[in-house]
Design an enzyme around this catalytic site. Sequence first.
Site, short mmCIF file in Angstrom:
data_model
loop_
_atom_site.label_atom_id
_atom_site.label_comp_id
_atom_site.label_asym_id
_atom_site.label_seq_id
_atom_site.Cartn_x
_atom_site.Cartn_y
_atom_site.Cartn_z
N TYR A 1 0.86 -1.19 0.00
CA TYR A 1 0.00 0.00 0.00
C TYR A 1 0.89 1.24 0.00
CZ TYR A 1 -3.44 3.45 1.60
OH TYR A 1 -4.26 4.55 1.72
N ASP B 1 9.34 2.51 -0.59
CA ASP B 1 8.38 3.22 0.26
C ASP B 1 8.72 2.87 1.70
OD1 ASP B 1 6.27 4.15 1.74
OD2 ASP B 1 4.70 3.35 0.44
N LYS C 1 5.64 9.33 8.83
CA LYS C 1 5.53 8.80 10.19
C LYS C 1 6.53 9.44 11.15
CE LYS C 1 2.56 5.57 8.71
NZ LYS C 1 1.13 5.63 8.93
#
Length: 430
Positions: free
Chosen positions: A145, A240, A268
């Site tokens: 994702y 990613d 994050k």
Amino acid sequence: MHDISRSTSIFERAKQVIPGGVNSPVRAFRAVGGNPLFMQRAKGPFLYDEDGHEYVDMINSWGPMILGHAHPVVEEAVKAALAFSPSFGAPTAREVEMAELICSLVPSVEKVRMVNSGTEATMSAVRVARGFTGRDKIVKMEGCYHGHGDSFLIAAGSGALTFGTPDSPGVTKGTARDTLLAPFNDLEAIEDIVEENKGQVAAIILEPVVGNMGCVAPQAGYLQGLRSLCDRHNIVLIFDEVMTGFRLAPGGAQELYGVTPDMTTLGKIIGGGLPVGAYGGRKEIMDFVSPAGPVYQAGTLSGNPLAMAAGMAMLKYLQAHPEVYQHIDRMTTTLVQGLAQQVKEAGVKATINQVGSMFTLFFTDKHVIDFETAKTVDTQKFAAYFQAMLQQGIYLAPSQYEAMFISAAIDEKLISRILDASRHALATLG
């Protein structure tokens, strides 16, 4: 049963004004049943809901709270920055300091652009890769994702060599045709895809350690094979590392596995819990980004001073305290070993994947290495386990297809508390 009347009341109000009552779908508890809990505050390893219940937090805002919630170093940095204004819409020295720190820590990053979310980072990285190569197609892995950008919301279709089909209304078939899919951990399949589309693939993007079909590690030689493939075909390799960056090691998964991509997306932890993202890579690629180059990308709040202050505080603390990584890895290993023993004793079909302080308990007897094996899980059994853990004050990711994250605020005493709860939860599964 916990009294969650206040959370329930807030959820009913939310559904009147927010689609589905939540601002990110997994929060709705659809995968695990019941109504979501609305959180009021958090401190260290604990969450506290609107009804006053305490929970040991096993997701830590999906990764960024690596030091635990409301860490004083981060709090003080944000308070100090707030006194000067939460936003300028103009450059600040903090953005430069953050960029310098990221470039010094992440092996692949020579230049970096700050954005506001992981989705922004991945969308922008793919656009830059297309601009740099002059090609249109990208390859993504099934089960990885990369945010809700149109190029990434593509289902598998009939096989690894077929074009994708849109996985969400609003994604055009034209966009889907430019997104090619491959199984994670299958180097031969992706080599076939690249050969079938020779000279047309701009980028291969993947989570080097997957967190969004549960925690799935790359098999030996897989990342190295992708690096070699991209070198041979002049394809931009994008890692990613929104989840793995600064969590698995100071330099992320690319440091851990010794494979350097061409571009990296981050998020994050670099915001210390505030909304943030970044993408960076080789100088010659990043110099294609406006105003240095022709690929346009902009953002009013990019490099926000509060996010930069929080992120700088977090990264500098981790840099000064490498023992944090040793602690969270050790705590996670202790927990995973305990869970594995419990599963065996309970006779429950389950397997556990762990990389550093990331892990997933999969309710399947298959070794989970890709999306197909991840789909063999018993989601109803996970939902029952989730609810049993929740009733005992342990807050897990509300989906079987998510990784969990341990923070530095977790100690041996809390590991014992989690394992005690798990033993009771597994006993309820029959």
